[in-house]
Scaffold this motif. Structure first.
Motif, PDB file in Angstrom:
ATOM      1  N   ALA A  48       0.849  -1.201   0.000  1.00 12.25           N
ATOM      2  CA  ALA A  48       0.000   0.000   0.000  1.00 12.25           C
ATOM      3  C   ALA A  48       0.877   1.241   0.000  1.00 12.25           C
ATOM      4  N   ASN A  49       0.480   2.238  -0.772  1.00 13.93           N
ATOM      5  CA  ASN A  49       1.219   3.498  -0.872  1.00 13.93           C
ATOM      6  C   ASN A  49       2.685   3.240  -1.209  1.00 13.93           C
ATOM      7  N   GLN A  50       2.893   2.311  -2.141  1.00 14.68           N
ATOM      8  CA  GLN A  50       4.232   1.930  -2.594  1.00 14.68           C
ATOM      9  C   GLN A  50       5.097   1.468  -1.430  1.00 14.68           C
ATOM     10  N   ASN A  51       4.475   0.735  -0.506  1.00 15.86           N
ATOM     11  CA  ASN A  51       5.093   0.115   0.660  1.00 15.86           C
ATOM     12  C   ASN A  51       5.605   1.117   1.693  1.00 15.86           C
ATOM     13  N   ALA A  52       5.054   2.325   1.681  1.00 16.93           N
ATOM     14  CA  ALA A  52       5.390   3.324   2.701  1.00 16.93           C
ATOM     15  C   ALA A  52       4.212   3.440   3.658  1.00 16.93           C
ATOM     16  N   ALA A  53       4.488   3.733   4.926  1.00 20.68           N
ATOM     17  CA  ALA A  53       3.393   3.981   5.874  1.00 20.68           C
ATOM     18  C   ALA A  53       2.592   5.178   5.363  1.00 20.68           C
ATOM     19  N   THR A  54       1.289   5.095   5.470  1.00 17.58           N
ATOM     20  CA  THR A  54       0.412   6.149   4.953  1.00 17.58           C
ATOM     21  C   THR A  54      -0.069   7.048   6.082  1.00 17.58           C
ATOM     22  N   ALA A  55       0.230   8.340   5.947  1.00 18.72           N
ATOM     23  CA  ALA A  55      -0.344   9.310   6.875  1.00 18.72           C
ATOM     24  C   ALA A  55      -1.792   9.521   6.441  1.00 18.72           C
ATOM     25  N   LEU A  56      -2.716   9.317   7.363  1.00 17.46           N
ATOM     26  CA  LEU A  56      -4.145   9.446   7.076  1.00 17.46           C
ATOM     27  C   LEU A  56      -4.754  10.310   8.170  1.00 17.46           C
ATOM     28  N   GLN A  98      -1.004   6.882  11.325  1.00 13.39           N
ATOM     29  CA  GLN A  98       0.036   6.329  10.453  1.00 13.39           C
ATOM     30  C   GLN A  98      -0.323   4.865  10.240  1.00 13.39           C
ATOM     31  N   ILE A  99      -0.582   4.494   8.996  1.00 15.36           N
ATOM     32  CA  ILE A  99      -1.045   3.148   8.687  1.00 15.36           C
ATOM     33  C   ILE A  99       0.036   2.418   7.878  1.00 15.36           C
TER      34      ILE A  99
END
Length: 176
Positions: A48-56, A98-99
């Motif tokens: 997900a998100n090019q394997n970066a943690a996603t700030a949501l 942070q997901i």
């Protein structure tokens, strides 16, 4: 000097009717329905998100004057976040998450909503994706429960109608 009699009963009745009408219309124009959101599940896929943690960020809005000031994309939200939070401090609450990839988060079970979230007139999600151009803001307001799926390049939102009292307020009529 000639005195004219004024029928006080009719005048008083008209004045009362006009006052009541003004109060009724005035009250209707400023009150927006609050959210019926009860739960959010966030699912991050493999890579997900090019394997970066996603700030949501989940943004809970309480003042209709703040709505037109909200950015339309996640990248714009994160660029303007500090200034918006400073200028709209009492008009919104922000739940920042942070997901990581390959994870699931259930709200409010694992992370509480803001204390006053039930009074929010708008609930929006912003994701900070690596992909240039960012992702569009998602309106979560009309749903009772929402699933947010973070995929490698985009975000998918699935919402279910509210349950109980709010179902009739936000549901659409169906053709028979």
């Amino acid at each position: 000097m000639k005195l004219h009699s004024i029928p006080l009963g009719n005048t008083l009745l008209r004045l009362m009717a006009t006052s009541l009408l003004g109060l009724a219309l005035g009250g209707c124009s400023t009150k927006l329905p609050s959210t019926s959101l009860q739960s959010i599940q966030i699912q991050a896929a493999v890579n997900a998100n090019q394997n970066a943690a996603t700030a949501l960020d989940l943004v809970f809005v309480y003042d209709s004057n703040a709505l037109p000031l909200l950015p339309k994309t996640g990248s714009d939200w994160f660029d303007q976040k500090a200034a918006l939070m400073a200028s709209l401090a009492t008009s919104l609450d922000v739940l920042s998450l942070q997901i990581p990839a390959i994870s699931t988060l259930n709200l409010p079970q694992e992370r509480a909503f803001p204390d006053r979230y039930k009074k929010a007139i708008g609930v929006y999600s912003y994701a900070n994706y690596v992909k240039p151009g960012g992702q569009l803001m998602a309106n979560l307001t009309p749903y009772g429960s929402v699933v947010i799926q973070l995929t490698p390049d985009t975000i998918l939102i699935q919402g279910q109608e509210p349950l109980g009292l709010f179902k009739n307020l936000f549901s659409r009529p169906t053709a028979k």
